[in-house]
Design a protein around this motif. Structure first.
Motif, mmCIF file in Angstrom:
data_model
loop_
_atom_site.group_PDB
_atom_site.id
_atom_site.type_symbol
_atom_site.label_atom_id
_atom_site.label_comp_id
_atom_site.label_asym_id
_atom_site.label_seq_id
_atom_site.Cartn_x
_atom_site.Cartn_y
_atom_site.Cartn_z
ATOM 1 N N LEU A 149 1.115 -1.355 0.126
ATOM 2 C CA LEU A 149 0.104 0.091 0.060
ATOM 3 C C LEU A 149 1.089 1.219 0.093
ATOM 4 N N ALA A 150 1.664 1.171 0.807
ATOM 5 C CA ALA A 150 2.867 2.470 1.471
ATOM 6 C C ALA A 150 3.575 2.728 -0.483
ATOM 7 N N ASN A 151 3.660 1.639 -1.560
ATOM 8 C CA ASN A 151 4.420 2.372 -2.672
ATOM 9 C C ASN A 151 3.376 2.259 -3.846
ATOM 10 N N VAL A 152 2.333 2.029 -3.538
ATOM 11 C CA VAL A 152 1.432 2.383 -4.170
ATOM 12 C C VAL A 152 0.693 3.892 -4.271
ATOM 13 N N ARG A 153 0.797 4.829 -2.660
ATOM 14 C CA ARG A 153 -0.058 5.938 -2.608
ATOM 15 C C ARG A 153 1.784 6.230 -2.772
ATOM 16 N N GLU A 154 2.657 6.143 -2.960
ATOM 17 C CA GLU A 154 3.730 6.519 -3.231
ATOM 18 C C GLU A 154 3.775 7.328 -4.633
#
Length: 250
Positions: A149-154
């Protein structure tokens, strides 16, 4: 006559204002710079054309590389296809990491269908049988895995661009999102993050709205090898380890 000549000689010279002289000098300097730039551009163009010239041996080498690429693709397809994504992971992020003159036209067509037209471009996809079959055919040129999720958002916040009328538009205004995706209940970039991370019902519409992500070249570059990641190379399925690569490229 003598008096007229004396009168003419006594007349003052035509006065030219200093500002006009400076402007004239500046204009002349600008013209010289532009002429020099044009000549340099023409010289570089000639050098580029001469460097594009290929010897017959290079054509033969390129042809053999492309045919070898096609043969390897057919061998990969004949192999038994293992499941790429576990049952609890429907989301994949694919990155094209190489592939230029050595690709067969069929390989290039598959990459274009995936919208991976450039090296270091990336896309989100749903892990369907059709996608997995395409990945198997172009495996030496891509790497992929399960983004968190963190990389999707970033990725969406830092590298997100919209595809509007085939134009690359930065996602700097939620009005753009609402105008294009509001009919699906998606009104802002955070809604896009949620839809992609959860592979929601409008995943296809959202990923089509997004322009492929243009990623940065990592420090030191990537190794130019077609070996699989599991065998110490760069290509193929990285599973959760794709997140480490995304962080380097984002």
């Amino acid at each position: 006559m003598a008096e007229e000549a004396a009168t003419a000689a006594a007349q003052p010279l035509t006065y030219v204002q200093e500002a006009i002289l400076k402007k004239r000098k500046s204009t002349e300097e600008l013209a010289l710079r532009r002429r020099a730039q044009l000549q340099l551009s023409q010289k570089r163009s000639k050098q580029s054309k001469s460097s594009d010239f290929k010897m017959p041996e290079q054509f033969i080498r390129d042809y053999r590389d492309k045919e070898l690429d096609l043969i390897r693709m057919k061998h990969r397809v004949k192999r038994r296809v293992p499941p790429v994504a576990p049952l609890n992971s429907k989301l994949l992020f694919i990155i094209r990491i190489q592939g230029k003159n050595d690709m067969h036209p069929k390989t290039k067509k598959i990459l274009n269908n995936l919208r991976l037209r450039r090296v270091l471009s990336g896309i989100f996809v749903k892990a369907t049988d059709a996608i997995l079959a395409m990945l198997q055919k172009v495996e030496p040129y891509v790497t992929y895995g399960y983004p968190n999720l963190a990389n999707v958002r970033e990725l969406i916040i830092k590298k997100g661009f919209a595809n509007i009328d085939k134009q690359r538009v930065p996602l700097t205004d939620n009005n753009i999102v609402e105008q294009e995706l509001g009919k699906y209940g998606i009104l802002c970039t955070e809604d896009i993050v949620h839809e992609i991370a959860n592979v929601g019902p409008h995943f296809k519409e959202v990923t089509s709205f997004l322009w492929p992500f243009m990623l940065n070249k990592p420090d030191g570059g990537l190794r130019r090898t077609k070996r699989m990641y599991k065998d110490g190379g760069e290509t193929g399925n990285r599973e959760d380890h794709i997140n480490e690569l995304i962080s380097k490229l984002n």
